[in-house]
Design an enzyme around this catalytic site. Structure first.
Site, PDB file in Angstrom:
ATOM      1  N   GLU A   1      -4.989  -8.832   0.653  1.00 56.83           N
ATOM      2  CA  GLU A   1      -5.636  -8.516   1.936  1.00 56.83           C
ATOM      3  C   GLU A   1      -7.113  -8.295   1.691  1.00 56.83           C
ATOM      4  O   GLU A   1      -7.501  -7.634   0.729  1.00 56.83           O
ATOM      5  CB  GLU A   1      -5.109  -7.213   2.572  1.00 56.83           C
ATOM      6  CG  GLU A   1      -3.775  -7.312   3.226  1.00 56.83           C
ATOM      7  CD  GLU A   1      -3.325  -5.991   3.888  1.00 56.83           C
ATOM      8  OE1 GLU A   1      -4.190  -5.205   4.346  1.00 56.83           O
ATOM      9  OE2 GLU A   1      -2.116  -5.764   3.919  1.00 56.83           O
TER      10      GLU A   1
ATOM     11  N   GLU B   1       0.815  -1.228   0.000  1.00 59.10           N
ATOM     12  CA  GLU B   1       0.000   0.000   0.000  1.00 59.10           C
ATOM     13  C   GLU B   1       0.845   1.273   0.000  1.00 59.10           C
ATOM     14  O   GLU B   1       0.784   2.075   0.939  1.00 59.10           O
ATOM     15  CB  GLU B   1      -0.931   0.006   1.214  1.00 59.10           C
ATOM     16  CG  GLU B   1      -1.852  -1.202   1.284  1.00 59.10           C
ATOM     17  CD  GLU B   1      -2.894  -1.098   2.397  1.00 59.10           C
ATOM     18  OE1 GLU B   1      -2.785  -0.193   3.236  1.00 59.10           O
ATOM     19  OE2 GLU B   1      -3.821  -1.919   2.385  1.00 59.10           O
TER      20      GLU B   1
END
Ligand code: BGP
Length: 461
Positions: free
Chosen positions: A364, A166
């Site tokens: 995720e 991220e």
């Protein structure tokens, strides 16, 4: 079986070094920005709980890997801590760290679990932050050296690497919205950090490919589909700009080796372009990944601004759009995030139609629950809501795969309740619950569901 997944599908979970290892300033590890920030402002952390309070994977790795095995993982993601491996950020390697990671990777293999290893999960070593962090090109080079060290030390056993988790989050948190150190609010600096992160990524990808190690390297992006409030051109334009800034500024270099022209033009128009060097273009082109990790939690709902921007206000993404609270949207009552399962399918469809159907997996997806420590009479947490959350997402994932998407696996966030930055233990995500005081682990009902699903390679309704 109604929802059968392809053979060799990756079933597992994801975690990270800074959220699980503990022993933050021990065994040769130096401070990261999180240790520093916690030391300076502990009240910014939920209940004043800092990065040292974890499931202590550094000590408990063997027992936790046994649990992963019990839960039928065939893959598992964690990260290497740069500040543990190379405490000064550059130079000498900490041999205790080498021993630790060797033991972890060997044990994962011994249990039949393939390690997926990420090199950076928000945890900038303080020694590097003191040089300016991602704003400084020397830190970009230092990161590339660190990546090479990891490939050399562990590349014989790690065949699935990721450069960043991220990367947009440290940009948003650290340089736009004040939820990561160094708590700067400045778009131009944020743009530089984002740009340099992708240069660092590209250097690592290039170096890995040059090694010809027989493995693959990727990046993990939190993709947030941006849905406009309406098809009205102003709303659509606003949603496109949000998509450009938060998704495509990482997705396009990772999959196409270049930035979207619309983004470059927008930043140029507003005099926000970071400084580029002539060699950057070729470097970015070398950063195309073998594998894309997709983190998906919630979408972005966007509308055009109701009021005109004051041109004297500092330049921010919100000059172009506003968040839109869509009436009737389904919310996670325990976390305050929207639940929109179809988003996972929309991401896969976009990748298939517009990015040449890359190799990808869900790196995720999970459900955070505040105050979840409610055990039943048998001492278990009955988290049926989490089973619903995961299976509803898996159904859409299944549909995407059946339509041809190249999605190879699903990792849940996360294995065991972990320390989550400023939120500490506010939202628990694990399918194993953690008692911080006793370090006891208890498998939640969702853990049992996952164990069975992974064993059967799918599930029925
Ligand atoms: C993801 C991060 C994880 C984790 C998760 C939960 O974006 O990759 O590191 O923190 O979010 O976040 P929270 O605890 O804020 O709900």
């Amino acid at each position: 079986m109604k929802y059968a997944f392809p053979d060799n599908f990756w079933w597992g979970s994801a975690s990270s070094a800074p959220q699980t290892e503990g022993e933050t300033l021990a065994f040769g590890k130096s401070a990261t920005i999180w240790d520093k920030w916690f030391e300076e402002q502990p009240t910014r952390f939920h209940h004043g709980v800092g990065p040292a309070n974890t499931s202590t994977f550094y000590q408990n790795w063997k027992r936790d890997i046994a649990l992963l095995k019990e839960l039928n993982h065939n893959t598992f993601r964690t990260s290497i801590s740069w500040a543990r491996l190379i405490p000064e950020g550059r130079g000498e390697v900490n041999q205790e760290a080498v021993k630790f990671y060797n033991q972890v990777f060997d044990e994962l293999h011994a249990q039949g679990i393939t390690p997926f290893i990420n090199l950076f999960h928000f945890d900038m070593p303080m020694a590097m932050q003191e040089l300016g962090g991602w704003e400084n090109r020397d830190v970009v080079t230092a990161y590339a050296e660190y990546a090479q060290t990891c490939f050399e030390l562990f590349g014989d056993r790690v065949k699935h690497w990721f450069t960043f988790n991220e990367p947009v989050v440290p940009v948003e948190g650290g340089y736009l919205y004040d939820f990561h150190y160094p708590n700067v609010v400045d778009f131009r600096r944020a743009a530089t950090v984002a740009y340099h992160t992708m240069l660092a990524h590209s250097l690592a990808v290039k170096a890995y490919h040059e090694r010809n190690d027989g493995g693959e390297i990727g990046i993990i992006l939190n993709l947030t589909p941006s849905y406009p409030r309406s098809q009205n051109p102003a709303d659509v334009k606003a949603a496109n700009i949000a998509d450009l800034m938060f998704n495509r500024s990482f997705l396009d270099p990772a999959l196409r080796g270049e930035y979207p022209q619309e983004l470059v033009a927008l930043l140029k128009e507003h005099d926000q372009l970071p400084v580029c060097q002539p060699e950057d273009k070729a470097l970015l082109a070398a950063g195309v990944v073998d594998l894309l990790g997709i983190n998906y939690y919630q979408p972005r709902r966007i509308k055009c601004r109701d009021s005109l921007v004051n041109p004297d206000s500092p330049f921010m993404p919100e000059w172009f759009f506003e968040a839109y609270e869509m009436p009737g949207r389904k919310m996670n009552p325990y976390r305050g995030w929207e639940i929109y399962e179809k988003g996972i399918y929309d991401i896969l469809t976009n990748l298939r139609e517009n990015y040449n159907n890359p190799c990808c997996y869900i790196s995720e997806n999970g459900m955070g629950v505040e105050n979840e420590q409610r055990f039943d009479e048998n001492g278990q947490i009955q988290d049926d809501y989490r089973i619903d959350f995961v299976s509803d997402h898996l159904k859409w994932l299944h549909k995407g795969i059946s339509e041809g998407s190249n999605c190879l696996g699903y990792h849940m966030w996360t294995f065991i309740d972990n320390w989550s930055w400023c939120n500490a233990y506010k939202n628990r995500y694990g399918f194993v619950s953690l008692d911080l005081a006793t370090q006891q682990r208890t498998i939640k009902k969702s853990g049992e569901w996952f164990r069975e699903t992974a064993a059967k390679n799918g599930f029925d309704d």
